[in-house]
Design an enzyme around this catalytic site. Structure first.
Site: not given
Ligand code: NAD
Length: 298
Positions: A94, A169
């Site tokens: 991420t 995300k």
């Protein structure tokens, strides 16, 4: 397939082991030798270095902590210079959408296809191969590696072009942080007014306030079995990682000029929680303790 896997920590470890179990030739590398050894015990090979891991890989997968690690490894340390131009790079870390776009563009300059493919589902999802992948990049490239992603996850979404997986995300986690904080407030208010937290949770779950934390991740201790709130907020998804994701969301919002008042408030509440409760290492549902320090004690 020959897979080079870099970063086999809490998430990458079980993901690499699932690929080895599915019969792929997986060469792993991590800065921590014990983590590599755990993958070797599950059928992977120890590569010894990142360069060795990618040397003749058809697919390179990385699962690193943050933007600086991904940019550092692929660009500053020059890993892209030694990856076969026919290989596909899938970064599952991420990181900032902007960094994902930059690194994918650097890859493209060398003729290498690169996807950003961050995941949702936590360590349990990584272990059970039930992760959700949010993929940014060329759709045809995704189709080439989809079978591999299917062996590590249960859902694979094509979010859009370069960086779109990272954008999806951070949007999701910003929404989750706001939902969790608001759920904690509603429970604290109800209990302060004399309601039973389990009864209130059941009512809200089936009413218009219903949401994911109420359904599967209730933040009030003792309401739901098997969730972090019922084991002292141990394990799960750490406050530190949620703050990291909220920072990424707010950076992206600054870049596009998008007003994200709820996300900004959630980020500040999580920072406050970390500071006053030393909560960085607790699960993110522990935000309940910022709202009601005595939650679950009566
Ligand atoms: P982690 O710290 O357990 O694993 C990262 C690994 O990368 C470490 O083992 C570290 O030694 C290794 N590493 C760092 N730099 C390296 C380098 N240059 N070469 C080789 N190895 C290197 O972190 P994690 O929990 O596995 O998370 C990884 C990513 O997944 C993060 O971006 C995180 O935000 C994201 N994520 C985590 C969760 C979760 O629940 N833990 C859920 C979804 C997404």
């Amino acid at each position: 397939m020959r897979v080079g896997f870099i970063g086999v920590g809490n998430m990458g470890g079980p993901m690499a082991r699932n690929l080895a179990a599915a019969g792929h030739e997986v060469a792993v590398h991590d800065l921590v030798p014990e983590l590599v050894a755990a993958c070797v015990a599950a059928g992977a090979a120890a590569a010894g270095s990142a360069r060795a891991a990618v040397a003749d890989a058809e697919v390179v997968v990385s699962m690193l902590p943050a933007s600086k690690h991904v940019h550092g490894l692929y660009v500053e340390e020059g890993l892209l210079d030694v990856i076969d131009p026919d290989a596909t790079v899938v970064d599952c870390s991420t990181i900032a959408p902007a960094t994902a776009r930059t690194v994918a563009a650097e890859a493209a300059e060398r003729g290498i296809d690169m996807l950003d493919a961050p995941v949702s589902g936590g360590t349990a999802g990584a272990a059970n191969a039930t992760l959700t992948f949010m993929v940014g990049g060329d759709g045809a490239v995704l189709e080439r590696v989809r079978p591999l992603l299917d062996q590590m996850g249960a859902n694979v979404f094509h979010a859009g072009g370069r960086g779109a997986g990272q954008t999806a995300k951070v949007c999701n986690n910003m929404l989750l942080a706001a939902q969790m904080t608001a759920t904690a407030e509603a429970l604290a208010l109800g209990v302060a007014e004399g309601l039973d937290p389990a009864t209130l949770s059941a009512i809200m779950q089936r009413s218009s306030g219903g949401n994911w934390p109420l359904n599967v991740y209730n933040p009030w201790p003792g309401v739901m079995e098997g969730v972090p709130a019922s084991r002292g907020y141990e394990g799960g998804f750490l406050v530190d990682l949620m703050i990291k994701d909220l920072e990424l969301a707010l950076d992206a919002a600054s870049a596009s000029g998008t007003p994200v008042a709820m996300g900004s408030l959630a980020r500040n509440l999580y920072r406050l929680h970390r500071r006053v409760n030393d909560a960085g290492g607790l699960d993110f549902s522990s935000i309940q303790l910022l709202v009601e320090p005595g939650a679950g004690q009566n």
